[in-house]
Design an enzyme around this catalytic site. Structure first.
Site, PDB file in Angstrom:
ATOM      1  N   TYR A 138       0.864  -1.184   0.000  1.00 17.65           N
ATOM      2  CA  TYR A 138       0.000   0.000   0.000  1.00 17.65           C
ATOM      3  C   TYR A 138       0.901   1.234   0.000  1.00 17.65           C
ATOM      4  O   TYR A 138       1.550   1.552   0.989  1.00 17.65           O
ATOM      5  CB  TYR A 138      -0.901  -0.041   1.228  1.00 17.65           C
ATOM      6  CG  TYR A 138      -1.971   1.028   1.326  1.00 17.65           C
ATOM      7  CD1 TYR A 138      -2.121   2.032   0.375  1.00 17.65           C
ATOM      8  CD2 TYR A 138      -2.864   1.019   2.397  1.00 17.65           C
ATOM      9  CE1 TYR A 138      -3.102   2.982   0.480  1.00 17.65           C
ATOM     10  CE2 TYR A 138      -3.866   1.985   2.517  1.00 17.65           C
ATOM     11  CZ  TYR A 138      -3.975   2.960   1.550  1.00 17.65           C
ATOM     12  OH  TYR A 138      -4.964   3.916   1.661  1.00 17.65           O
ATOM     13  N   LYS A 166      -1.070  -1.106  -4.320  1.00 17.45           N
ATOM     14  CA  LYS A 166      -2.166  -0.122  -4.269  1.00 17.45           C
ATOM     15  C   LYS A 166      -1.507   1.248  -4.271  1.00 17.45           C
ATOM     16  O   LYS A 166      -0.902   1.675  -3.287  1.00 17.45           O
ATOM     17  CB  LYS A 166      -3.016  -0.314  -3.021  1.00 17.45           C
ATOM     18  CG  LYS A 166      -4.174   0.676  -2.887  1.00 17.45           C
ATOM     19  CD  LYS A 166      -4.940   0.436  -1.588  1.00 17.45           C
ATOM     20  CE  LYS A 166      -6.180   1.293  -1.463  1.00 17.45           C
ATOM     21  NZ  LYS A 166      -5.902   2.732  -1.376  1.00 17.45           N
TER      22      LYS A 166
END
Length: 309
Positions: A138, A166
């Protein structure tokens, strides 16, 4: 070959419903998830930024992940954000996620102490090695102060357990470099307002705060992009951005709860110290909702006309 676990799916970065006493409302969470999946949301990302993950206890995060898996019931993949300040807590969350049947886990870098990049890599690696689950890095530098796309994480990006990144960052150059250097990974767009630009550089799916609020527009944009209708895709991106801009002006996480609740049940306020919406903000967001419904109807009408040509 690109790992296809996540594919081109549109994931809702799910909010965490709260009762008036700031306790997690699992019944409202279940209703919200069921409504979103029924409307076309293709995946769930729980306990992330939109889900107030860093404000939740370890037990709350476990219960949210388990509820999401139960309600999804195989209809869509569930990714659980397990980023934590200690490696031990992250491992415990990962172990429980695997036991619950989570599709994949995801983590932000640890915060506060000014860790070196090798420190962060070791933290990630300890969790990846501890639990046999697909892993999504992330990248959200505006919150963590660290941009994974700027280098230093090559060891992690080459691991077979790591299936995607992400990318919640305006650094599309960095995103494109990841796509070129690691073609087996799925680069997942994390800024809803950049969905079309991200697709243009090779990103695949999206995980976003407003995906659940306006899934109809995201699906339409993807259809138009796939059909090489770039003008039409740009028009839908502009409509998505109208909603994003208005939500950010009111506080995006609280706004996501207010608008998301219109598709299911009331979702409450955010947990303090995140601010609650006042009555004036709620009134303005009600107007945003009306404009959004107009944009959804307009987009659907355009697609009906196009299909008849």
């Amino acid at each position: 070959m690109v790992n296809d676990l996540l594919g081109e799916r549109l994931f809702s970065a799910a909010v965490t419903p709260m009762a008036a006493d700031e306790s997690v409302d699992l019944d409202a969470l279940a209703a919200m998830i069921d409504a979103d999946l029924t409307r076309g949301v293709e995946g769930l990302y729980v306990c992330g930024s939109s889900g107030e993950g860093v404000l939740l206890s370890e037990a709350e995060r476990k219960s949210i992940a388990r509820t999401a898996v139960t309600v999804a019931a195989g209809r869509a993949p569930v990714v659980s954000h397990i980023g934590a300040m200690s490696t031990g807590e992250a491992i415990r969350l990962a172990e429980d996620a695997k036991d619950a049947g989570i599709t994949a886990i995801s983590m932000i870098p640890p915060l506060y102490y000014g860790y070196s990049t090798p420190d962060v890599v070791r933290h990630f690696r300890a969790v990846i090695d501890a639990v046999d689950l697909p892993f999504v890095l992330y990248n959200i530098p505006q919150f963590t102060g660290r941009d994974i796309s700027e280098g230093g994480f090559e060891e992690l990006l080459e691991l077979p357990q790591v299936v995607g990144v992400k990318h919640t960052s305006r650094n599309l150059y960095g995103a494109e470099r990841i796509i070129q250097r690691y073609p087996h990974l799925s680069l997942i767009n994390g800024f809803d307002e950049f969905y079309l630009p991200a697709l243009s550089i090779g990103a695949r799916g999206a995980i976003g705060t407003t995906v659940g609020v306006q899934i109809e527009l995201f699906l339409a944009l993807r259809r138009r992009f796939s059909a090489n209708d770039l003008e039409g895709a740009r028009a839908v991106q502009a409509r998505i951005n109208d909603t994003v801009e208005a939500m950010v002006a009111e506080g995006v996480f609280g706004a996501a709860k207010h608008l998301g609740g219109k598709n299911s049940v009331p979702l409450g306020d955010c947990r303090r110290p995140l601010p609650a919406l006042d009555d004036a903000a709620r009134s303005r967001l009600d107007q945003v909702w009306e404009r959004l419904q107009e944009n959804i109807a307009r987009t659907a009408a355009e697609e009906r006309v196009a299909s008849e040509v």
